[in-house]
Design an enzyme around this catalytic site. Sequence first.
Site, short mmCIF file in Angstrom:
data_model
loop_
_atom_site.label_atom_id
_atom_site.label_comp_id
_atom_site.label_asym_id
_atom_site.label_seq_id
_atom_site.Cartn_x
_atom_site.Cartn_y
_atom_site.Cartn_z
N TYR A 146 0.82 -1.21 0.00
CA TYR A 146 0.00 0.00 0.00
C TYR A 146 0.85 1.26 0.00
CZ TYR A 146 -3.78 -3.24 1.22
OH TYR A 146 -4.67 -4.28 1.23
N LYS A 195 3.96 -15.33 3.08
CA LYS A 195 3.86 -16.16 1.87
C LYS A 195 5.30 -16.49 1.47
CE LYS A 195 1.37 -17.93 -1.51
NZ LYS A 195 0.47 -19.09 -1.32
N ASP A 227 -2.49 -18.23 2.86
CA ASP A 227 -3.66 -18.97 2.33
C ASP A 227 -4.17 -19.97 3.36
OD1 ASP A 227 -1.13 -19.92 1.78
OD2 ASP A 227 -1.68 -20.96 -0.06
N ASP A 251 -4.80 -6.69 6.25
CA ASP A 251 -6.03 -6.00 5.84
C ASP A 251 -7.12 -7.05 5.56
OD1 ASP A 251 -7.80 -4.13 4.91
OD2 ASP A 251 -6.76 -3.73 3.03
N ASP A 255 -10.40 -8.49 8.29
CA ASP A 255 -11.82 -8.43 7.93
C ASP A 255 -12.46 -9.82 8.01
OD1 ASP A 255 -11.88 -5.75 7.56
OD2 ASP A 255 -12.65 -5.81 5.50
#
Length: 360
Positions: A146, A195, A227, A251, A255
């Site tokens: 970001y 990852k 994942d 992020d 959620d």
Amino acid sequence: MEKKITVIKGDGIGPEIVTEAQKVLDKVGEKFGHKFIYTDILMGGCSIDKYGEPLTDEAVETARNSDAVLLGAIGGNTSTSPWYKLAPNLRPEAGLLKIRKELGLFANLRPAVLYDELRNACPLKDEIIGDGFDMMIMRELTGGLYFGDRKTEVVDGLETAVDTLTYNENEIRRIAKRGFDIAMKRRKKVTSVDKANVLDSSRLWRKIVNEVAEDYPEVELEHMLVDNCAMQLVRDPKQFDVILTENMFGDILSDEAAMVSGSLGMLASASLNDTKFGMYEPSHGSAPDIAGQDKANPIATILSASMLLRFSFDMDKEADAVDSAVKKVLEEGYRTGDIMSEGMKLVGCKAMGTLIADAV
Ligand code: NAD
């Protein structure tokens, strides 16, 4: 104690929910002998309307000169609001990115807790929920995709977009330390999510987290691929204590954890820098669909105010009083619309704030 709090009511339901959190803070002040001095600043759409930009430099300075920031939410309906026709750097969310960067708020804390009283709201099966869960997601907030360089250009006749994911070892080390420190106050387990089977940034992440872990022998550390973590959050959320992860993974996972705990209206968050300073806000957005109707659930904001007391002011007793007041009001059966279930008593935003303030 006297403390300065910068208040950002923001857009949509922001003003309603922050007013209720201030009601609770004032009750805490009265009961425990503290004085909270509030200064309002504008951020988001309301600042665009007044100043043509989502956050002015003067507003940042006001925040910087206070002891903590309490934020409601910013933004409007992203399909219909004129704010979203502006250049990206002038939209409401740019204010949020600016304040995080300017104040060095690199560590985002999001608790995801299943309240026993709200079990019905949890979309998972009873055998998965068990006795409930209580996890803290620690997300890096000022690095990664970001904040990396980005561009869109035509390459060989094709429109091509590039985003860059960069982390240096210092950025990883400081967030990892924060994660382990929080784990020491909890159940002493850190799940670091990356990852590392694909990304170089994740391989460096894993190496530095392992180094930091050596200073925390009491904390159990495990590494998990992002994942797999996304699956584990719905398969067995009880296994998590502190989840430590980079900006974009955090992020998305936070959620997901919010959904698993059933109600967005209950979830607080904190963004901290290297000092005691922090910005505290609910995990949800500005809910323009219910703004101004006294329907919003103020509990996430009230619990954010409780985190503010705990993490920025070291007022643990006071924070405990707020958390217990929330629990008591839920036990008594009071609910806003978003967490309403059969047999419970429906109340609006203002009444919920008053009930919690009275219970402090
Ligand atoms: P949202 O979280 O605002 O709303 C999603 C749904 O949950 C809506 O139906 C809403 O009514 C409901 N909801 C959210 N909070 C609630 C509460 N406290 N009580 C009762 N119901 C509640 O997400 P969205 O609709 O995707 O976004 C709306 C705006 O908020 C957008 O402009 C978005 O960019 C912005 N946003 C801001 C922040 C922030 O300020 N940090 C975070 C997320 C989204």
